[in-house]
Motif scaffolding. Structure first.
Motif, mmCIF file in Angstrom:
data_model
loop_
_atom_site.group_PDB
_atom_site.id
_atom_site.type_symbol
_atom_site.label_atom_id
_atom_site.label_comp_id
_atom_site.label_asym_id
_atom_site.label_seq_id
_atom_site.Cartn_x
_atom_site.Cartn_y
_atom_site.Cartn_z
ATOM 1 N N ALA A 153 9.832 2.986 -5.265
ATOM 2 C CA ALA A 153 10.050 4.040 -4.269
ATOM 3 C C ALA A 153 9.684 3.546 -2.872
ATOM 4 C CB ALA A 153 9.224 5.276 -4.625
ATOM 5 N N ALA A 154 8.574 2.811 -2.768
ATOM 6 C CA ALA A 154 8.170 2.272 -1.468
ATOM 7 C C ALA A 154 9.180 1.257 -0.961
ATOM 8 C CB ALA A 154 6.780 1.627 -1.581
ATOM 9 N N LEU A 155 9.668 0.378 -1.850
ATOM 10 C CA LEU A 155 10.681 -0.602 -1.455
ATOM 11 C C LEU A 155 12.007 0.076 -1.120
ATOM 12 C CD1 LEU A 155 9.960 -3.430 -4.069
ATOM 13 C CD2 LEU A 155 9.384 -3.416 -1.631
ATOM 14 N N ALA A 156 12.310 1.185 -1.802
ATOM 15 C CA ALA A 156 13.528 1.930 -1.486
ATOM 16 C C ALA A 156 13.444 2.533 -0.089
ATOM 17 C CB ALA A 156 13.761 3.023 -2.522
ATOM 18 N N THR A 157 12.247 2.984 0.293
ATOM 19 C CA THR A 157 12.061 3.494 1.652
ATOM 20 C C THR A 157 12.295 2.388 2.666
ATOM 21 O OG1 THR A 157 10.390 5.024 0.808
ATOM 22 C CG2 THR A 157 10.463 4.702 3.179
ATOM 23 N N GLN A 158 11.841 1.177 2.342
ATOM 24 C CA GLN A 158 12.122 0.044 3.211
ATOM 25 C C GLN A 158 13.630 -0.199 3.295
ATOM 26 O OE1 GLN A 158 11.375 -3.769 1.650
ATOM 27 N NE2 GLN A 158 11.858 -4.819 3.548
ATOM 28 N N ALA A 159 14.308 -0.095 2.146
ATOM 29 C CA ALA A 159 15.746 -0.360 2.109
ATOM 30 C C ALA A 159 16.534 0.653 2.929
ATOM 31 C CB ALA A 159 16.232 -0.351 0.660
ATOM 32 N N VAL A 160 16.025 1.879 3.020
ATOM 33 C CA VAL A 160 16.728 2.913 3.780
ATOM 34 C C VAL A 160 16.926 2.488 5.235
ATOM 35 C CG1 VAL A 160 16.412 5.228 4.764
ATOM 36 C CG2 VAL A 160 16.143 4.858 2.317
ATOM 37 N N GLY A 161 15.973 1.725 5.758
ATOM 38 C CA GLY A 161 16.119 1.254 7.131
ATOM 39 C C GLY A 161 17.377 0.432 7.325
ATOM 40 N N VAL A 196 0.784 -1.244 0.000
ATOM 41 C CA VAL A 196 0.000 0.000 0.000
ATOM 42 C C VAL A 196 0.815 1.293 0.000
ATOM 43 C CG1 VAL A 196 -1.937 -1.097 1.186
ATOM 44 C CG2 VAL A 196 -0.199 0.063 2.531
ATOM 45 N N PHE A 197 2.083 1.285 0.373
ATOM 46 C CA PHE A 197 2.789 2.553 0.535
ATOM 47 C C PHE A 197 2.979 3.287 -0.785
ATOM 48 C CE2 PHE A 197 5.088 1.789 4.854
ATOM 49 C CZ PHE A 197 3.865 1.932 5.498
ATOM 50 N N ASN A 198 3.008 2.545 -1.912
ATOM 51 C CA ASN A 198 3.107 3.235 -3.197
ATOM 52 C C ASN A 198 1.892 4.118 -3.437
ATOM 53 O OD1 ASN A 198 1.583 0.827 -3.413
ATOM 54 N ND2 ASN A 198 1.782 0.842 -5.637
ATOM 55 N N THR A 199 0.733 3.712 -2.898
ATOM 56 C CA THR A 199 -0.493 4.505 -3.043
ATOM 57 C C THR A 199 -0.591 5.590 -1.975
ATOM 58 O OG1 THR A 199 -1.641 2.571 -3.934
ATOM 59 C CG2 THR A 199 -3.010 4.380 -3.113
ATOM 60 N N VAL A 200 -0.218 5.266 -0.756
ATOM 61 C CA VAL A 200 -0.404 6.178 0.376
ATOM 62 C C VAL A 200 0.651 7.280 0.402
ATOM 63 C CG1 VAL A 200 -0.394 6.328 2.898
ATOM 64 C CG2 VAL A 200 -1.551 4.427 1.760
ATOM 65 N N PHE A 201 1.884 6.953 0.074
ATOM 66 C CA PHE A 201 2.965 7.928 0.210
ATOM 67 C C PHE A 201 3.605 8.344 -1.126
ATOM 68 C CE2 PHE A 201 2.875 5.946 4.438
ATOM 69 C CZ PHE A 201 2.820 7.088 5.232
ATOM 70 N N ILE A 230 4.800 16.321 0.373
ATOM 71 C CA ILE A 230 6.121 15.695 0.430
ATOM 72 C C ILE A 230 6.598 15.442 1.853
ATOM 73 C CG2 ILE A 230 7.385 17.874 0.450
ATOM 74 C CD1 ILE A 230 8.338 14.644 -1.441
ATOM 75 N N ILE A 231 6.033 16.168 2.825
ATOM 76 C CA ILE A 231 6.419 15.961 4.226
ATOM 77 C C ILE A 231 6.124 14.524 4.668
ATOM 78 C CG2 ILE A 231 5.897 16.621 6.620
ATOM 79 C CD1 ILE A 231 5.401 19.439 5.604
ATOM 80 N N ALA A 232 5.056 13.943 4.147
ATOM 81 C CA ALA A 232 4.650 12.591 4.572
ATOM 82 C C ALA A 232 5.725 11.539 4.264
ATOM 83 C CB ALA A 232 3.315 12.215 3.946
ATOM 84 N N PRO A 233 6.190 11.412 3.000
ATOM 85 C CA PRO A 233 7.244 10.422 2.755
ATOM 86 C C PRO A 233 8.563 10.761 3.428
ATOM 87 C CG PRO A 233 6.754 11.671 0.750
ATOM 88 C CD PRO A 233 5.692 11.999 1.744
ATOM 89 N N VAL A 234 8.836 12.055 3.648
ATOM 90 C CA VAL A 234 10.066 12.430 4.351
ATOM 91 C C VAL A 234 10.027 11.939 5.797
ATOM 92 C CG1 VAL A 234 11.408 14.381 5.256
ATOM 93 C CG2 VAL A 234 10.612 14.402 2.886
ATOM 94 N N LEU A 235 8.876 12.141 6.469
ATOM 95 C CA LEU A 235 8.733 11.647 7.840
ATOM 96 C C LEU A 235 8.803 10.125 7.887
ATOM 97 C CD1 LEU A 235 5.883 13.971 9.200
ATOM 98 C CD2 LEU A 235 8.308 14.030 9.799
ATOM 99 N N LEU A 246 14.588 5.182 9.179
ATOM 100 C CA LEU A 246 15.992 5.236 9.589
ATOM 101 C C LEU A 246 16.134 4.889 11.077
ATOM 102 C CD1 LEU A 246 17.218 8.419 7.682
ATOM 103 C CD2 LEU A 246 18.054 6.082 7.354
ATOM 104 N N LEU A 247 15.215 5.402 11.893
ATOM 105 C CA LEU A 247 15.238 5.074 13.323
ATOM 106 C C LEU A 247 14.989 3.592 13.549
ATOM 107 C CD1 LEU A 247 13.406 7.923 15.296
ATOM 108 C CD2 LEU A 247 15.775 7.166 15.518
#
Length: 437
Positions: free
Chosen positions: A63-71, A46-51, A120-125, A131-132
């Motif tokens: 992009a959603a999987l990349a956000t996962q990878a950032v962790g 769902v994150f590709n749709t939500v964020f 854009i604040i939403a995907p940044v947060l 990362l945390l």
């Protein structure tokens, strides 16, 4: 009190302490990996749709999987931080703090605004909280392994160290059950609209239990011994680990990178493969991952017990070779694969992954002395997770799109596993070895 009665009481106390430690270590890793797995499942669903709604479906998914990878990028820093903390201040304090950080960041994700609400604040947060999460999990598995290995009898170390390692598949079980249950109640539209928050917010209950049980366990006897010998507490454990044990750290890195790549191809990427390429319903993909992860919990413990009997090397090699073969089976499924075919493929892949984990867990702890063990393991382990786990779902998705066939992903999985096999073929057996002091 008579001597036999006193000895019996002491034995019972030690038995209860051991059970408490096994439960605390297992519960903590399950909870932290539940948090990680909820993010992974939601990133795939769902994150590709939500964020990331402005992108085309494939770009949004990547992009959603990349956000996962950032962790994973933050994991080496977390591995170093919690490793040093564990080697200088204590294993217990390090593990409690990591659980606090993971829980706080996961619950906060459930409160985030969507892209439609905040732009854009939403995907940044989301990125910052991820990362945390990655930082918090950096020292989790290795810290729990160290506590178990240093505290329980050596003759069954393979079995004991399997308990904290059930966190990955057990976390998947809880995460898929939570996500699947919510989807069953509100439907996929309701889940995408708002109910994706529920599994994240539910983490607060699990974290509270985890912190409570972890604070009740006793510190590792090996660390207490280090504290009593003031000169054994290392001021710069990472520097000394790199100087004294670079070969063993490289061994951990290569084996863990192969194992991690297989795990995330068989779990996170599996959701993408099943729903995007094989055109399976989301529910069928989640059910397959649920049952496969459930069986893997048993596979890890059985493999750990087998490693106590025949050695760490043959068990780990068996899992890696089996994982390559099972991966090729999964990645040759045809479009329109049935729910039962998905379940069988996932059972095969995750059982093989469980065998790898059962063999390698005790092996890692037996490579380093107590004064450097946490730092050396966590650092190598976390860097390997970046090389293997962070990139695997993204590379898998890219290969699937670029070549139009999952076979390319199977070849990639084999390439990642081969260095791990070579390490285990050429490394000395550690079964029966006392932990280095």
């Amino acid at each position: 009190m008579s001597m036999p009665t006193a000895l019996a009481a002491q034995s019972a106390s030690g038995h209860k302490s051991s059970i408490r430690l096994l439960f605390a270590s297992s519960a903590g890793t399950v909870i932290e990996w539940y948090d990680f797995a909820v993010f992974a499942v939601c990133a795939a669903l769902v994150f590709n749709t939500v964020f990331f709604p402005g992108a085309n479906p494939l770009t949004g998914l990547i992009a959603a999987l990349a956000t996962q990878a950032v962790g994973f990028v933050a994991r080496p820093l977390g591995g170093w931080f919690f490793g040093v903390l564990g080697d200088r201040v204590g294993r217990k304090k390090s593990l409690v703090l990591s659980l606090f950080l993971m829980g706080g960041s996961t619950v906060a994700m459930g409160l985030l605004p969507t892209y439609a609400q905040a732009g854009i604040i939403a995907p940044v947060l989301l990125l910052l909280l991820r990362l945390l999460q990655g930082f918090a999990v950096g020292g989790e598995s290795t810290g729990a392994l160290v506590m178990i290995a240093e505290s329980l009898p050596a003759n069954r170390r393979g079995l004991w160290t399997g308990f904290p390692m059930i966190g990955g598949p057990a976390g998947n079980v809880l995460a898929t059950a939570a996500v699947g249950g919510v989807i069953g109640l509100v439907g996929i539209e309701g889940f995408i609209a708002w109910a994706w928050r529920v599994p994240f917010l539910a983490s607060i209950l699990l974290i509270s239990v985890g912190i409570w049980v972890r604070r009740k366990v006793e510190e590792s006897p090996a660390f207490i011994e280090i504290q009593e010998k003031k000169g054994d507490v290392v001021k710069t454990p990472l520097r000394e680990a790199l100087a004294e044990h670079p070969g063993n750290m490289l061994r951990v890195l290569l084996v863990k990178a192969g194992e991690s790549a297989l795990f995330y191809l068989f779990s996170t990427f599996f959701i993408v493969l099943a729903t995007v390429y094989l055109k399976a319903p989301r529910e069928a993909a989640l059910n397959a991952l649920f049952f496969g992860s459930l069986v893997e919990v048993a596979a890890i413990l059985l493999a750990g017990a087998l490693a106590d009997r025949i050695g760490r090397r043959p068990v780990t090699i068996l899992g890696l070779v089996g994982g390559i073969a099972a991966g090729f089976h999964l990645f040759t499924l045809a479009e329109g694969a049935t729910a039962s075919e998905l379940v069988i493929a996932t059972l095969l892949t995750l059982i093989c992954h469980g065998i790898i984990v059962g063999g390698m867990s005790a092996y890692f702890t037996e490579l380093f002395p107590a004064r450097l063990r946490y730092t050396a393991m966590s650092t190598a382990y976390s860097v390997a997770a970046v090389l293997g786990g962070a990139l695997a779902p993204i590379i898998g998705t890219w290969l699937l799109e670029g070549f139009g066939t999952p076979m390319a992903v199977g070849i990639y999985a084999a390439v990642m596993a081969v260095p791990a096999i070579l390490v285990m073929v050429t490394t000395p057996e550690t079964r029966g070895r006392d932990l280095p002091r």
